[in-house]
Design an enzyme around this catalytic site. Structure first.
Site, mmCIF file in Angstrom:
data_model
loop_
_atom_site.group_PDB
_atom_site.id
_atom_site.type_symbol
_atom_site.label_atom_id
_atom_site.label_comp_id
_atom_site.label_asym_id
_atom_site.label_seq_id
_atom_site.Cartn_x
_atom_site.Cartn_y
_atom_site.Cartn_z
ATOM 1 N N LYS A 7 -27.965 109.017 -5.528
ATOM 2 C CA LYS A 7 -26.500 108.943 -5.585
ATOM 3 C C LYS A 7 -25.956 110.357 -5.646
ATOM 4 O O LYS A 7 -26.640 111.262 -6.118
ATOM 5 C CB LYS A 7 -26.064 108.178 -6.850
ATOM 6 C CG LYS A 7 -24.688 107.581 -6.748
ATOM 7 C CD LYS A 7 -24.747 106.199 -6.128
ATOM 8 C CE LYS A 7 -23.372 105.624 -5.898
ATOM 9 N NZ LYS A 7 -23.445 104.190 -5.596
ATOM 10 N N ASP A 10 -18.738 105.567 -1.517
ATOM 11 C CA ASP A 10 -18.583 104.906 -2.816
ATOM 12 C C ASP A 10 -17.112 105.136 -3.163
ATOM 13 O O ASP A 10 -16.304 105.418 -2.255
ATOM 14 C CB ASP A 10 -19.545 105.509 -3.855
ATOM 15 C CG ASP A 10 -19.702 104.630 -5.105
ATOM 16 O OD1 ASP A 10 -20.496 103.689 -5.084
ATOM 17 O OD2 ASP A 10 -18.985 104.871 -6.110
#
Ligand code: GLU
Length: 449
Positions: free
Chosen positions: A130, A170
């Site tokens: 991430k 995201d």
């Protein structure tokens, strides 16, 4: 579980806290997984001998970098960029980029940790990672966004590759940002490497259904949970927090399956529309005009905008938190259950606090944790990678069917895992145990990595 084992897991958790001070969200995500692993270690003692838990809690690599950029007035700004490459036992690091002022290492680590297990549940060949930045895209011009993305990629590109690390979007990173990021990657490397990013636009290597996938997938998961209980989505009153990409396509699929969505939100307030949310209007406000949802009420006089309102106080049968982490606390969860909520499907990552999760599990409602329920987004990213690798592009129907099959399988395998360990109906335990087993079984044969 034996006392010795409990103490062992407890000691590992204490070590994680000591090694990652102040990273509360990361601690929360790790604790939730570790709490469910006792029975797994009893069944697979080799995982304990090989110190798999200790190893998965330590990212393979953490990158932190400076992102300097200039605004439209020429003023210089410095942000911080992150990429945490958590684990690549199953495939290249895979996971989104989040641009939000709340971002710091602890947020990226919690998201990366969740991503690793979520990705394992999809059954696709993707590891976990991430990234993101504390940059706030709100109120910025397109040119400012472009300059920021170009600066961000100028450092990040050296860590990426279709077989190495594959970011996506995201919170705060959508089609526009991914375009600027891909453009800069292509320019620096002189390679049209489609598989290096997912969530791309349809005209330049993207996949149909990727935009809809997280929301659609979360609703497919809820549909499956309700099926087990001989119930369905049709005719239910629903509340969906957020109004970004995940929320919009969650509402769309709920409406397609015959449910009524009566409320959604943004970080300023909530919209309650008893007649049912007008999704075309939300799409126009959010996707085209980039406005706040308070404008919704000026178009629909019978809708209510409540500044600072708590969406979980709106009575519903299905709740789909699709905004951000820890948006449902213990009290909110109690309110939902008291008002007759029978199912919760998490479109966001870790949207429910540990107190809230306990309320849902104790009440035995159908509770689908994010790791399982929102895995459709990244699963469709993996489908995008497949299309890129074969230089093919699939139809909407074909891709949506694949997404539906993947979500149905994630549901049945997490359900069966929980059942096999004597925890029927507990998808938290099922998802954690199954995904940990998958990651561990990939790590062991690769030696001490
Ligand atoms: N950010 C999304 C998630 O939380 C998608 C990640 C991806 O597609 O790589 O799963």
């Amino acid at each position: 579980m034996t006392v010795v084992l409990e103490e062992k897991i407890e000691a590992i958790f204490r070590q994680v806290i000591a090694r990652n001070p102040g990273e509360e969200e990361f601690h929360q995500a790790v604790k939730e997984v570790l709490e469910t692993l006792g029975p797994v270690l009893v069944k697979y003692p080799e995982f304990a001998h090989q110190k798999i838990i200790e190893r998965v809690c330590e990212p393979e690599r953490q990158i932190i970098f400076r992102v300097p950029w200039q605004d439209d007035k020429g003023e210089v700004h410095i942000n911080r960029g992150f990429r945490v490459e958590f684990n690549s036992a199953i495939g290249p690091y895979k996971g989104g980029l989040r641009f939000h002022p709340s971002v710091y290492l602890g947020i990226i680590k919690f998201l990366g940790f969740e991503q690793l297990f979520k990705n394992a549940l999809t059954g696709m060949p993707i590891g976990g990672g991430k990234g993101g930045s504390d940059f706030d895209p709100k109120g910025k011009s397109d040119n400012e966004i472009m300059r920021f993305c170009q600066s961000f990629m100028t450092e990040l590109y050296r860590h990426l590759g279709e077989h190495t690390d594959v970011p996506a979007g995201d919170v705060g990173v959508g089609g526009r940002e991914l375009g600027f990021l891909f453009g800069q990657y292509k320019r620096i490397t002189n390679r049209y490497e489609s598989g290096v990013l997912t969530g791309k636009g349809i005209g330049w290597g993207g996949s149909l259904v990727r935009k809809e996938a997280t929301g659609y997938g979360a609703v497919y998961f809820v549909r499956e949970m309700l099926k087990v209980r001989k119930n369905s989505v049709e005719g239910k009153t629903c509340v969906v927090s957020g109004s970004g990409n995940v929320a919009i396509y969650t509402m769309e699929k709920l409406q397609q399956l015959g449910a009524k969505v009566v409320a959604c939100s943004d970080s300023n307030g909530i919209i309650v529309h008893e007649k049912g949310i007008d999704l075309d209007l939300i799409k126009r406000l959010k996707e085209v005009e980039r406005r706040r949802i308070s404008d919704y009420a000026t178009h629909h006089k019978d809708a209510k905008y409540i500044a600072g309102g708590n969406i979980w106080e709106v009575p519903c049968q299905i709740a789909m938190p699709s905004a951000t982490q820890n948006e449902i606390n213990g009290k909110d969860a109690m309110t939902l259950v008291k008002n007759g909520c029978i199912a919760v499907g998490e479109g966001a990552n870790m949207p429910t606090t540990p107190e809230g999760v306990k309320v849902f599990l104790d009440a035995k409602i159908a509770y689908g944790p994010g790791k399982a329920a929102n895995a459709g987004g990244v699963a469709t990213s993996a489908l995008e990678m497949q299309q890129n690798a074969s230089r093919d592009s699939w139809t909407f129907e074909y891709t949506d069917k694949k997404l539906d099959d993947i979500m149905t399988r994630i549901h049945s395998t997490t359900y069966e895992t929980a059942e096999a360990f004597g925890l029927e109906g507990n998808y938290v335990a099922g998802a954690n145990m199954l995904s940990f087993i998958k990651v561990a079984q990939a790590m062991v044969p690769l030696g001490l990595i």
